[in-house]
Design an enzyme around this catalytic site. Structure first.
Site, PDB file in Angstrom:
ATOM      1  N   PHE A 132       0.941  -1.236  -0.042  1.00  0.00           N
ATOM      2  CA  PHE A 132       0.248  -0.030   0.012  1.00  0.00           C
ATOM      3  C   PHE A 132       0.852   1.238   0.008  1.00  0.00           C
ATOM      4  CE2 PHE A 132      -2.798   2.871   1.948  1.00  0.00           C
ATOM      5  CZ  PHE A 132      -3.893   2.755   1.354  1.00  0.00           C
ATOM      6  N   ASP A 209       1.668  -5.667   8.297  1.00  0.00           N
ATOM      7  CA  ASP A 209       0.639  -4.580   8.050  1.00  0.00           C
ATOM      8  C   ASP A 209      -0.696  -5.762   8.035  1.00  0.00           C
ATOM      9  OD1 ASP A 209      -1.600  -2.829   7.092  1.00  0.00           O
ATOM     10  OD2 ASP A 209      -0.062  -1.353   6.382  1.00  0.00           O
ATOM     11  N   TYR A 234     -11.079   0.742  10.257  1.00  0.00           N
ATOM     12  CA  TYR A 234     -12.310   1.310   9.753  1.00  0.00           C
ATOM     13  C   TYR A 234     -12.777   0.265   8.645  1.00  0.00           C
ATOM     14  CZ  TYR A 234      -8.411   3.554   7.206  1.00  0.00           C
ATOM     15  OH  TYR A 234      -7.314   3.879   6.629  1.00  0.00           O
ATOM     16  N   LYS A 235     -11.965  -0.733   8.486  1.00  0.00           N
ATOM     17  CA  LYS A 235     -12.224  -1.695   7.145  1.00  0.00           C
ATOM     18  C   LYS A 235     -13.014  -2.695   7.595  1.00  0.00           C
ATOM     19  CE  LYS A 235      -8.390  -0.127   4.502  1.00  0.00           C
ATOM     20  NZ  LYS A 235      -6.809  -0.090   4.218  1.00  0.00           N
ATOM     21  N   ARG A 383     -12.039  -3.713  -7.469  1.00  0.00           N
ATOM     22  CA  ARG A 383     -11.957  -4.667  -6.264  1.00  0.00           C
ATOM     23  C   ARG A 383     -13.220  -4.952  -5.913  1.00  0.00           C
ATOM     24  NH1 ARG A 383      -8.249  -2.119  -1.717  1.00  0.00           N
ATOM     25  NH2 ARG A 383     -10.075  -1.288  -1.172  1.00  0.00           N
TER      26      ARG A 383
END
Ligand SMILES: *Cc1c(COP(=O)(O)O)cnc(C)c1O
Length: 413
Positions: A132, A209, A234-235, A383
Site C-alpha cells: 500500500f 500490516d 475502519y475496514k 476490487r
C-alpha cells in the site's frame, strides 16, 4: 438466462445456509435503497445499527455527566483495554501487547522507527513494490531520515509476497522487513508464519500490516512470533471513517524497542508533568498524545459483533463469498476480456478479489450510478470487497450481474 437463474438460486441457497445471516440486519442501510450492492466493506465498513444509541449514551452519560473525571474513571485505559479485546478477538495476541491509537500511517512510522533502532548497525529495510502506498512512503521517509537503504522485492500485482522471495532478499544487513498480510490489490494472503521465520533466521525484525486481514482472516501474531504489527479499524472492523489504528509490539521487545514520538501519554507518569521523558513500561510506551476516545466507540460495536460471530466463522463465510464471486466471474466475465488479478487457490486468498479490464475506470463510475459500489484500483482494477458480516450472497450476485450487463453492453474494449 437459465444460467443466470441457476446462479441466483445458488445465492439464495447460500444465504439460507449462512450461519452469520442475521448479522446483516445489525447494520444501517441507506434510505431509499439507492445501494444495490455494497462491495467496498473492505475499504469502509458499514455502521452498526446499535451505534447511534451507543454514541448518544456515551455523550449524555459519560462525557456529559462525568466530564473530565471520565479520563480517570476509564478513558485513560481504553487504548490498552480495547487493544486487549482486539488482540483476543482478531489478532492472536495475549494481553498487554496491543494499543489502539493514532492512524495506521503514524503507527507504522512509530513501529518501523522502533524496529530499526533495535537493530543498530544493520542498514537495510526490505519491502515490496506492491505494498500500500502509505507503507512505501513511510519507509522511504525513514530511510531518508536514518540513512538506511530500501531493498525492494518486485511482487506480482495479481499475487503477492512469497517466502522464497523474502529468503532471497534478507541477509546480515537487514534490520527490518515490512509486508502486508493480505495484499490491498490482489487480496493475496501471505504465509506470515514462514516469512517471519525466514526473516528471523537472518536476524531481521518483522512488521506486519494487517489492514486487509484484521476482522476477516484469522491472525496469530504470537504464534507466528511476529515482532510488530499495525492495522486499521475502519475496514472489516466497522470503526467508521478515520477511526484509530492499532499497534502490536511483541512482549519481548517491551522496554527495548523505543518509538520516536515522545508524548506525555506514553510517559511513565503523565500527570507528574515533570522534566524529561521516561517511557511507560509495556505497550503503554507506544502512546504519544491524547487517545481519540469518541472515535473508538464504533470499534467497540464492531468488536461486540466479531466476538459474537467468531473470527473462524467469519473466515469461513469470507471464503464462500470470494468463491461464489469467482464462480460468477467464471460464468459471466472471463470470456469478455476481464482478467482475474487475485489468487485462485482459496488458502492464498483474503477477503476480496480484483478483476481487471482496460475500461474498468469508466465502468466503476457507471456501476456507482447504478447503486453498485466496488472500489477502483489503478490502473484498471475493480476490487470486489466482501465484508462477511454485512454482505449477502444475493448482494454479490446482484453486484456482479450489473457488472456483467455493463461489460456486455460495451463489448470488448
Ligand atoms: C487502508 C490501509 C492503510 C491506511 O492507512 P491510514 O493511515 O489509515 O490512512 C495502510 N496500509 C494498508 C495496507 C491499508 O490497506
Amino acid at each position: 438466462m437459465s444460467d443466470r437463474t441457476g446462479l441466483l438460486e445458488k445465492a439464495h441457497v447460500l444465504d439460507e445456509a449462512d450461519p452469520l445471516r442475521d448479522f446483516q440486519d445489525r447494520f444501517l442501510t441507506p434510505d431509499g435503497a439507492d445501494v444495490v450492492a455494497y462491495l467496498d466493506g473492505n475499504s469502509l465498513g458499514r455502521p452498526a445499527r446499535a451505534l447511534p444509541e451507543r454514541m448518544h449514551r456515551f455523550i449524555h452519560q459519560q462525557w456529559g455527566q462525568r466530564l473530565i473525571r471520565g479520563w480517570t474513571d476509564e478513558w485513560l485505559n481504553w487504548p490498552e483495554a480495547i487493544g486487549d479485546r482486539l488482540g483476543r478477538a482478531a489478532l492472536g495476541a495475549a494481553p498487554g501487547q496491543v494499543v489502539v491509537a493514532d492512524s495506521t500511517t503514524v503507527m507504522l512510522y512509530k513501529l518501523a522507527r522502533a524496529a530499526v533502532a533495535a537493530r543498530p548497525g544493520r542498514r537495510e529495510i526490505v519491502l515490496d513494490t506492491d505494498n500500500f502506498p502509505t507503507d512505501r512512503y513511510v519507509l522511504e521517509g525513514i530511510a531518508a531520515e536514518r540513512g538506511l537503504v530500501l531493498k525492494w522485492i518486485e511482487t506480482d500485482p495479481a499475487a503477492g509476497i512469497t517466502d522464497e522471495q523474502v529468503a532471497g532478499a534478507v541477509g546480515p544487513d537487514t534490520a527490518l522487513v515490512v509486508f502486508s498480510h493480505v495484499a490491498y490489490r490482489s487480496g493475496y494472503l501471505a504465509d506470515a508464519e514462514a516469512i517471519t521465520r525466514t526473516a528471523h533466521r537472518a536476524g531481521a525484525l518483522v512488521l506486519w500490516d494487517l489492514c486487509h486481514s484484521v476482522g476477516s482472516v484469522p491472525v496469530h501474531l504470537d504464534s507466528w512470533d511476529a515482532d510488530f504489527a499495525v492495522g486499521c479499524t475502519y475496514k472489516y472492523l466497522n470503526g467508521g471513517p478515520g477511526s484509530p489504528a492499532f499497534g502490536y509490539v511483541n512482549e519481548r521487545h517491551h522496554g527495548l524497542a523505543q518509538q520516536p514520538i515522545w508524548g506525555w501519554m506514553g510517559h511513565r507518569e503523565p500527570f507528574t508533568m515533570g522534566p524529561g521523558y521516561q517511557p511507560a513500561d509495556g505497550i503503554r510506551g507506544l502512546l504519544s498524545g491524547t487517545p481519540p476516545i469518541l472515535a473508538m466507540l464504533p470499534l467497540l460495536t464492531g468488536l461486540d459483533m466479531l466476538d459474537e460471530a467468531g473470527i473462524e466463522a467469519v473466515r469461513a463465510k469470507s471464503s464462500l463469498l470470494t468463491h461464489y464471486a469467482l464462480e460468477l466471474a467464471d460464468a459471466w466475465l472471463f470470456d469478455r476480456g476481464v482478467q482475474l488479478a487475485s489468487p485462485r487457490e482459496p488458502e492464498r486468498r483474503g477477503g476480496h478479489i480484483t478483476l481487471r479490464r482496460a475500461d474498468f475506470r469508466e465502468v466503476t463510475g457507471l456501476l456507482w450510478q447504478r447503486g453498485v459500489i466496488p472500489d477502483f484500483r489503478a490502473p484498471d482494477g475493480i476490487r470486489i470487497g466482501l465484508a462477511p458480516l454485512s454482505t449477502s450472497f444475493v448482494e454479490v450476485h446482484n453486484g456482479l450481474c450489473a457488472l456483467h450487463q455493463l461489460v456486455d453492453e460495451r463489448g470488448k474494449p
